[in-house]
Each structure stands twice: as C-alpha cells, then as structure tokens.
Write an enzyme that holds these catalytic residues in place. Structure first.
Site, short mmCIF file in Angstrom:
data_model
loop_
_atom_site.label_atom_id
_atom_site.label_comp_id
_atom_site.label_asym_id
_atom_site.label_seq_id
_atom_site.Cartn_x
_atom_site.Cartn_y
_atom_site.Cartn_z
N GLU A 63 -7.16 2.86 7.87
CA GLU A 63 -7.78 3.24 6.60
C GLU A 63 -9.00 4.13 6.84
O GLU A 63 -9.26 5.06 6.09
CB GLU A 63 -8.18 2.03 5.76
CG GLU A 63 -8.71 2.45 4.40
CD GLU A 63 -8.66 1.37 3.34
OE1 GLU A 63 -9.07 1.69 2.20
OE2 GLU A 63 -8.24 0.24 3.62
N GLY A 83 -9.37 4.15 -0.85
CA GLY A 83 -8.02 3.69 -0.55
C GLY A 83 -7.55 2.81 -1.69
O GLY A 83 -8.29 1.94 -2.15
N SER A 93 2.27 -4.82 20.86
CA SER A 93 0.92 -5.36 21.04
C SER A 93 0.17 -4.60 22.13
O SER A 93 0.77 -3.94 22.98
CB SER A 93 0.98 -6.86 21.39
OG SER A 93 1.70 -7.06 22.59
N GLY A 109 -2.05 15.57 -3.69
CA GLY A 109 -2.05 15.83 -5.12
C GLY A 109 -3.45 16.07 -5.63
O GLY A 109 -4.42 16.04 -4.86
#
Length: 142
Positions: A63, A83, A93, A109
């Site tokens: 993020e 977000g 892992s 957009g």
C-alpha cells in the site's frame, strides 16, 4: 518541481519520515514512467511468530508503494491519495534479506487508480501479488 528520477525518489523517501514507512525501513529505489519500486528489509521486526515475513508487513509495503506511485503520477499539490481496497495473495515465505515491491499502474482514471504490486525476494521470485485501488480526493486547503 524537478521530475528527474533522482528527484522523484528523493521526494518519495522524504515522505517516509515519521511514518509507518520509516518504522518498516521502506526505501524507494526505482521509478519508471509507469512503475515505482520500494525495498524493505526482512528482519525479526517484520516477522510473524514463526520467523517469516508477516503478511501484514507485506501489505503495508504494497500500500505504501502503490499510494506513493499514485501520488507521483498525479497533481499532489491539489489532490490527496487514499487506498480504498487492497487484496493480497502470499505465495512464498521469506526469512531474511530484502523484499522489493514493484507497483505498476494498471488503470489511471480521473478519480480512481488500480495498481498491481509484486513483492519479490532477492532471487526475484514472487512472494506476494497484491492489488490496490486508490482514490483521488481534493486536498484540504489550510
């Protein structure tokens, strides 16, 4: 505002000060016309109890790099990025070393952006595949 690769990476790294990104030692290391890459060390600080990279740390890295990518591709003086949805698939892992998160813009957009973030280990193997939707909102004027 200078838009060289070095200037963009410097701005991204400056945003990390006194944030979760600084706590996780996330560093922005590369930039292209449609992607941004950040690196995070894998140490006990980001492990889950059994000694491997915590999925939550991977999602925080994803993020962070996706939102920073949206920030640098937009008019950051007049808009903020948030977000609004994130989904992650963890497939491998990692116990130590570094992971790189490569955020690639899939859709840009007017108000929403869709990012694909691949987290890779030091052998460039896929660790996590993450999808992030961000929204652009007007900046609050002080």
């Amino acid at each position: 505002m200078e838009n060289s690769k070095e200037a963009i990476l410097k701005r991204c790294n400056a945003m990390c000060k006194n944030t979760l990104m600084e706590t996780l030692e996330i560093e922005f290391i590369d930039f292209t016309e449609n992607s941004l890459t950040a690196r995070m060390p894998v140490t006990p600080k980001v492990h889950q109890p059994d000694g491997v990279l915590h999925g939550g740390a991977s999602v925080a890295l994803a993020e962070s790099v996706g939102s920073a990518g949206a920030y640098i591709f937009l008019d950051s003086e007049n808009f903020m990025i948030r977000g609004i949805e994130i989904s992650a698939n963890h497939v491998k892992s990692v116990r130590d070393g570094f992971v790189d998160a490569v955020a690639t813009l899939i859709h840009k957009g007017r108000t929403t952006q869709l990012w694909q973030i691949k987290i890779l280990n030091s052998d460039k193997e896929l660790v996590s595949l993450i999808k992030l939707m961000t929204i652009t909102i007007p900046a609050k004027k002080s």
